[in-house]
Design a protein around this motif. Sequence first.
Motif, PDB file in Angstrom:
ATOM      1  N   SER A  56       0.601  33.431  25.456  1.00  0.00           N
ATOM      2  CA  SER A  56      -0.770  33.121  25.070  1.00  0.00           C
ATOM      3  C   SER A  56      -1.758  33.827  25.983  1.00  0.00           C
ATOM      4  O   SER A  56      -1.410  34.347  27.031  1.00  0.00           O
ATOM      5  N   ALA A  57      -3.003  33.836  25.556  1.00  0.00           N
ATOM      6  CA  ALA A  57      -4.027  34.590  26.286  1.00  0.00           C
ATOM      7  C   ALA A  57      -4.301  33.993  27.662  1.00  0.00           C
ATOM      8  O   ALA A  57      -4.716  34.678  28.577  1.00  0.00           O
ATOM      9  N   ARG A  75      -2.676  43.014  25.793  1.00  0.00           N
ATOM     10  CA  ARG A  75      -3.005  41.765  25.128  1.00  0.00           C
ATOM     11  C   ARG A  75      -2.623  41.843  23.658  1.00  0.00           C
ATOM     12  O   ARG A  75      -2.046  40.930  23.093  1.00  0.00           O
ATOM     13  N   ASP A  94      -0.075  39.484  21.732  1.00  0.00           N
ATOM     14  CA  ASP A  94      -0.517  38.710  20.569  1.00  0.00           C
ATOM     15  C   ASP A  94       0.377  38.977  19.373  1.00  0.00           C
ATOM     16  O   ASP A  94       0.781  38.056  18.658  1.00  0.00           O
ATOM     17  N   LEU A 116      -3.328  39.614  12.178  1.00  0.00           N
ATOM     18  CA  LEU A 116      -4.297  39.748  13.258  1.00  0.00           C
ATOM     19  C   LEU A 116      -5.491  40.569  12.809  1.00  0.00           C
ATOM     20  O   LEU A 116      -6.627  40.236  13.120  1.00  0.00           O
TER      21      LEU A 116
END
Length: 408
Positions: free
Chosen positions: A22-23, A249, A253, A282
Motif C-alpha cells: 500500500s501507499a 509506486r 499499485d 488504474l
Amino acid sequence: MNPFDRYQFESLSLKGDLSILSATHEPDNFPHREEQISRMADAMSSLLMGMKSTHLILYGKTGTGKTSVTKFVTSKLSEKIPDRIRVCYINCQNYDSPYSIMVNIARTVLGPERIPQMGWTLDRIYEYLVDGLKGCQKNIIIVLDEVDKLVEKNGGDSLYLLLKITDESQGISGSIIGITNDTSFYEKLDPRVRSRLNKESIVFPPYNSEQLRDILLPRIKAILPEDYYDESAVNLCAAIGAQEHGDARKAIDLMRVAIELTMRDSAKKITNDYVYKARDNLEIDIMRETIKTLPTHSKIVLLSVILCGEIHPNSATTGEVSAIYNKLCKQVGITPLTQRRISDYLSDLEDFGLISTTLKSLGRYGRTRLIRITGRENDMKRYALEDQDLKTLSEIKQNRQYKLDENL
DNA sequence: ACTCCACAGGAAAATTGGGGTA
DNA sequence: TACCCCAATTTTCCTGTGGAGT
C-alpha cells in the motif's frame, strides 16, 4: 446467509497482508538507493555531534523513493539520538503559507497543546518556537515535501523564514530537507533565499525495470507463496512502471490491484492478464478522478469534444468544439465563456491527458488544432455527466431529443 | 509571390468573489 | 451597510502564422 460467503479465497491465501503493497507502507530496505542513503547520512552526520548540518535538496520524479528514503533516514537518525532531535515533516501541498507551516513546526517541536491553531500572530509563534528550541537543546530537521509548491505560491517567503530559524538563532542547529520533482527548482528561487541556502543536492534517478523488479519481488515473496504468481507477471509490473518514468509506486499499485483482482476471481495464480486488467482499472480510476475534479466548464468542453468527434470523427477543431460548447451551455443554462478561454481549457485537458491535439494548417481554411479524445469516450462521457450542474444534460441526452449539427 | 483563413497564444484590461474594515 | 482591497478568473484586444488558393 452471510453475503460475504462468496468471497472465500481458498485458492489464494496470503501469508502476510496486502498493506506491504500500500501507499502508506514504509519499508526499511531500499534496493538501488544505497548511494542516496549514504549521502544523506553523510550530510546529516554532523547533527550527531550537535553541529549544524547542510541543507539538502532531493530531486526526482514521482515514485523514485525520495519521500520514503527521507522518512527512513530521518527515523534512523532519531533512533541514534532520540532526545536531541525533532523531525518535522510537512507536505507543502497541504500547508503552503508561512503561517500554517510555522504552526505546524511549533506544534511538532513543542507539543500541540502549547500553540493554538489560530489566533497568535506569526511573529509570536516564531519567537516562541525559537525560544522553545533554545530551551530544550533540540536540533530540528524540517522536511519539506514538494517544496516547489511553496515557492510557487508565495515566492519563497516561507522558505526564507524557515532558513532564518535554522540559521540565525545561536544554540539551535537544524537543517532543511527539500523534496521536489522540479529540476529547475533551485533556479526559480529568490536570490536572497538562494544565497542563504548552502545546500547539497541529491538526485533520485528513475528506476529501470530490473531495479523495479528488485523492489517488487521481496515484497511479493513476503505475502505470496512461490507458486501463486508468475514471475513474468512481476516483470510486467516492473516494465510498466519503468515506462512511466521509472515509477515504483505505479509498479507496486499495479501488483496490488492485480492481486486483488485475482482474489476476486478466486483464481489460483496471478498472471500477466491480471496485471493488464489491473493497469486498465488504474487508468480508469485516474481518468475518473481527473474528470471528477475538473471545473464544470471544463467538463462541458470535454463533452463538446466527444460529441464533436461523434459527428466528424477525425476533424474536431477548436471552432467546432466551441460551437457545440455554446449550445451545451444554453441547454444547461450556464453562460458560455469566450473561445479564447475554451482554447485554454483545451490545453488544460491535453495536459491532463484526456485529449490530444495537433496544430495543423489547413491553408486557405485556416490554422487550428485537431482534437482527438484519448481513451474510452463512453466512460469519459459518463463521468463528465456525473456533475451536479449537468444533470439536465444527461436527461436530455437520454431522451434523444438532441440535435447538434444544425448551423455548425 | 501574395493573400487571407481560423485560429494560437501573449498582454492587458475588466470582472468577479471573498475577505477585511471604517 | 457601504466601501475598499486583493487575487483569481475571464474578456478584450492584439500580433503571429503555415500553407491552400489565386
